[in-house]
Scaffold this active site. Structure first.
Site, PDB file in Angstrom:
ATOM      1  N   PRO A  90       0.841  -1.122  -0.015  1.00 45.16           N
ATOM      2  CG  PRO A  90      -0.107  -0.985   2.233  1.00 45.16           C
ATOM      3  CD  PRO A  90       0.700  -2.003   1.438  1.00 45.16           C
ATOM      4  CG  LEU A  91       3.045   2.306  -2.868  1.00 42.79           C
ATOM      5  CD1 LEU A  91       3.381   2.382  -4.219  1.00 42.79           C
ATOM      6  CD2 LEU A  91       4.245   2.516  -1.839  1.00 42.79           C
ATOM      7  CB  THR A  92       0.181   7.198   1.827  1.00 45.17           C
ATOM      8  OG1 THR A  92       0.405   6.321   2.796  1.00 45.17           O
ATOM      9  CG2 THR A  92      -0.683   8.265   1.850  1.00 45.17           C
ATOM     10  CB  CYS A 107       1.848   4.811   9.441  1.00 46.07           C
ATOM     11  SG  CYS A 107       1.727   6.565   8.803  1.00 46.07           S
ATOM     12  CE  LYS A 128       5.013  -2.078   4.198  1.00 43.83           C
ATOM     13  NZ  LYS A 128       5.795  -0.793   4.691  1.00 43.83           N
ATOM     14  CG  HIS A 165      10.278  -0.611   5.690  1.00 43.36           C
ATOM     15  ND1 HIS A 165       9.998  -0.567   4.411  1.00 43.36           N
ATOM     16  CD2 HIS A 165      11.245   0.099   6.115  1.00 43.36           C
ATOM     17  CE1 HIS A 165      10.869   0.255   3.876  1.00 43.36           C
ATOM     18  NE2 HIS A 165      11.419   1.006   4.961  1.00 43.36           N
ATOM     19  CG  ASP A 205      17.005  -0.505   0.222  1.00 41.33           C
ATOM     20  OD1 ASP A 205      16.398   0.452   0.533  1.00 41.33           O
ATOM     21  OD2 ASP A 205      18.122  -0.761   1.216  1.00 41.33           O
ATOM     22  CB  ALA A 220       6.362  -0.576  -1.381  1.00 39.53           C
ATOM     23  NE  ARG A 221       6.044   3.995   2.604  1.00 39.71           N
ATOM     24  CZ  ARG A 221       5.074   4.923   2.034  1.00 39.71           C
ATOM     25  NH1 ARG A 221       5.744   5.835   1.825  1.00 39.71           N
ATOM     26  NH2 ARG A 221       3.940   4.920   2.750  1.00 39.71           N
TER      27      ARG A 221
END
Length: 738
Positions: free
Chosen positions: A390-392, A475, A514, A544, A578, A600-601
């Site tokens: 999920p990506l805000t 978060c 997560k 993460h 990464d 994701a990020r």
């Protein structure tokens, strides 16, 4: 970054900067020539002077001086770190202190989000008056508000002020045979006939009959029920009632044990002491007085003081009376415990009888009476799947469709706050929408307390179609963290366990979570939490490899992820962080015990996401190859996003501007991608920023620009000119590399 230890060679291989990617000599340029080339349009005859070629040796350092102030502040910070050793021997003076304070202020402003950015909702860009929906419908209907309606009912007057159409082909009409926006569509001339009547392609519409394209929409009836607080949370209330009883029993047992220990301590003191008076607590003395033997009776002398009671030597009767009283107290303790257990059993029995005796409509099945066990719930095979996290803001439905087309196996909606869902807010429920192409889809919930999270889980379990529900325990945003949600749950383990147990008791689908390595830097606590979550019935954990304080300033700790994956066994654990190429994914799976990869990020203090930089990363991982994608192919991806956005947010003016907004947010990430054919060393490292370079064509160079004006130029190529007084600033600051 200095942490990686990888240095990229400059043009003459004598100058190196570990923070800049290595670009082939023929593509490197200076900042001034880069912007001159962009502003000149498609002028490919731009020549370099000998002086310019001589300056290319220093282009690596100059490439870091971006137009945005965040990058300048970042370079100042790097220069400070490199000069710290030389400054230790120098004396501090007022000038240096003042400069340091200025640097700190600049760095402070360059981090996080652009909270004070100018923000205008897409509906503000629409012309002064909007056409009433009753006029748009086929056939037109009577307006519910009548004369009080604040929208236009005169179609000719509306068409006079309507902006010009953006194209000759409407994606909605060409795909589905009908455009629901009618004359308000910005491509209306492709599907409007005489008298501005909306045309319909019957044959094309028949091909979509029976297909629910988008699921999980919020109905008006459900919204009204939630707003009036009339929704019944039967399972949640049952769990919360048992949870409250358990807490009450624990409190009672703690109090009774404390009383028993105090009484026993007094008995020992009486036996060992020959004093004439012994001080006892009020509650114990009162019970002793009520239960004392009749032989002591009227001969006792009681000296009462507040808040304590004193017994005389005659009252103690050489300790015999106190022993009998102590026996009575012990009996009372046992009876109290037995009464508590009986009360619990009777209350649970009454609750079960109440549930069973509930009147139902239709045939009663086993599912109505027997609760589904965790082992009987629907199971998903997550192993070796590619998971788009999920990506805000950017993880919207159109973007997920792009990633799904490129090979993403699992998709998840944006983080939704449970309080807003329980209130029936349409904007929050829109985050739960699911496209029919998303075969494995989940939603992510954020909350801080068992009652709201459990009720929200029951609400979603009854009203939407999902394959799993994810709990956000990672978060790092202050707004969420300070309320106890997100990373804040990692410091509230008891609440987190109650949330997991409660949601698991009301859900018929798997429950996942997560989380990060921890809250504070260099203080990892995930390894202590994951085994407890596994025992509470969690189906999967995604970890993460950074803490909340680190955000994205360090590389992801895959060694720690591997350690946690071993502790989580047999529960699957996905690693995150990464992953920018198939080689990174292979390395992560080969050297760790993770069950899969979440993409994701994937950032080093930057708001770039691996999938947001290159959504075709899923194809590269599955086909095990580097894809040297052309600028034309990348532009076609943007065209697909445009079409999906018009389909999702609408093809009227408001929908067009909303699509533009999210397109610009994505372009602020896409500009970080460096084409494979331009790199000296493949693949691009996650912690290397792109220098200034001229691409193989004008479009490729334009896509590499980090100026907002160039992103707007790309959006105008797709969605037409921007409205008057248009402004845009990315949600996240461009302080991407450090």
């Amino acid at each position: 970054m200095a942490e990686t230890g990888d240095a990229t060679n400059c043009v003459n291989e004598s100058v190196s900067d570990p923070g800049v990617a290595a670009i082939k000599l023929q593509y490197r340029t200076t900042k001034d020539h880069f912007h001159e080339y962009i502003n000149s349009g498609r002028d490919e005859n731009l020549k370099f002077t000998d002086k310019d070629l001589h300056q290319l040796d220093e282009v690596t350092e100059g490439a870091a001086d971006y137009d945005l102030p965040e990058h300048k502040a970042k370079r100042i910070r790097l220069d400070e770190n490199s000069e710290n050793v030389n400054k230790k021997s120098e004396k501090d003076n007022s000038g240096s202190c003042q400069k340091e304070e200025e640097h700190k202020q600049i760095n402070k402003k360059a981090r996080g989000q652009n909270k004070n950015r100018p923000h205008m909702k897409p509906k503000h860009y629409e012309h002064d008056q909007k056409l009433c929906t009753s006029v748009c419908q086929e056939p037109p209907k009577k307006c519910y508000f009548g004369e009080k309606c604040r929208f236009l009912h005169d179609l000719s007057k509306y068409l006079e002020s309507k902006p010009s159409d953006l194209g000759d082909h409407c994606h909605l009409y060409d795909t589905y045979g009908r455009c629901q926006y009618g004359v308000t569509c910005r491509y209306a001339k492709s599907h409007t006939g005489p008298n501005n009547k909306n045309l319909i392609n019957e044959d094309l519409m028949k091909t979509w009959e029976g297909t629910q394209i988008v699921k999980n929409s919020l109905s008006k009836d459900l919204q009204q029920t939630l707003r009036k607080k009339k929704f019944h949370f039967n399972k949640s209330e049952q769990y919360l009632k048992q949870l409250n009883k358990g807490n009450t029993c624990e409190n009672q047992s703690d109090t009774e044990k404390k009383t028993f220990a105090q009484t026993k301590c007094i008995e020992e003191k009486v036996t060992a002491s020959n004093s004439t008076e012994i001080k006892l607590p009020v509650d114990i003395s009162n019970r002793a007085i009520e239960e004392k033997d009749s032989s002591v009776g009227s001969q006792d002398y009681i000296k009462a003081e507040s808040p304590s009671v004193f017994y005389s030597e005659n009252t103690l009767n050489n300790g015999q009376a106190l022993e009998s009283e102590q026996g009575n107290i012990e009996i009372n303790e046992l009876s109290t415990f037995s009464r508590t257990g009986t009360d619990i059993a009777e209350s649970v029995k009454d609750d079960n009888e109440e549930i069973i005796s509930t009147k139902t409509l239709g045939v009663v099945t086993d599912e109505d009476i027997i609760k589904v066990r965790s082992c009987e719930k629907k199971r998903l095979n997550f192993r070796d799947k590619l998971y788009l996290a999920p990506l805000t803001t950017c993880g919207n439905l159109p973007f997920r469709r792009i990633c799904k087309r490129f090979g993403a196996d699992i998709t998840c909606g944006e983080m939704a706050m449970c309080i807003k869902l329980l209130q029936g807010q349409s904007s929050e429920w829109a985050l739960l929408k699911r496209h029919y192409t998303e075969d494995l889809f989940g939603v992510q919930l954020e909350g801080a307390f068992p009652d709201t999270m459990t009720k929200c889980a029951e609400l979603l379990n009854q009203n939407i179609d999902v394959d799993f529900v994810d709990i956000n325990v990672g978060c790092p945003i202050d707004l969420v963290y300070h309320k106890g949600g997100g990373c804040g749950l990692m410091n509230r383990l008891s609440k987190l366990e109650q949330i997991v147990k409660g949601m698991n008791s009301v859900l018929d689908v798997p429950l996942t979570a997560k989380l990060r390595t921890g809250v504070h830097e260099k203080v990892n606590i995930a390894h202590k939490i994951i085994p407890n979550l596994r025992d509470c019935g969690l189906s999967l954990v995604t970890l993460h490899g950074r803490s909340r304080e680190q955000r994205y300033t360090k590389l992801s700790d895959w060694d720690y992820i591997d350690h946690c994956a071993q502790l989580a066994n047999p529960m699957p654990l996905f690693g995150n962080g990464d992953i920018l190429s198939f080689e990174d994914a292979n390395r992560a799976k080969a050297t760790t015990s993770v069950s899969g990869i979440m993409i994701a990020r994937c950032v080093i203090y930057r708001v770039i996401r691996g999938a947001l930089i290159k959504p075709w990363i899923f194809t590269e991982i599955k086909e095990q190859r580097h894809w040297d994608i052309s600028s034309r192919e990348r532009f076609e991806i943007l065209q697909d996003f445009r079409n999906y956005g018009l389909e999702h947010w609408g093809s009227d003016t408001q929908g067009v501007e909303k699509s533009r907004k999210f397109l610009l947010e994505w372009l602020s990430f896409l500009c970080r991608y460096i084409p494979i054919g331009l790199l000296e060393h493949i693949p691009q490292k996650i912690n290397e920023r792109p220098p200034y370079y001229l691409g193989r064509d004008y479009l490729e160079t334009l896509m590499a620009s980090q100026n907002v004006s160039d992103w707007i130029k790309i959006s105008e190529m797709l969605l037409g000119p921007v409205p008057p007084n248009f402004s845009f600033l990315p949600k996240h600051k461009a302080n991407s590399y450090k």
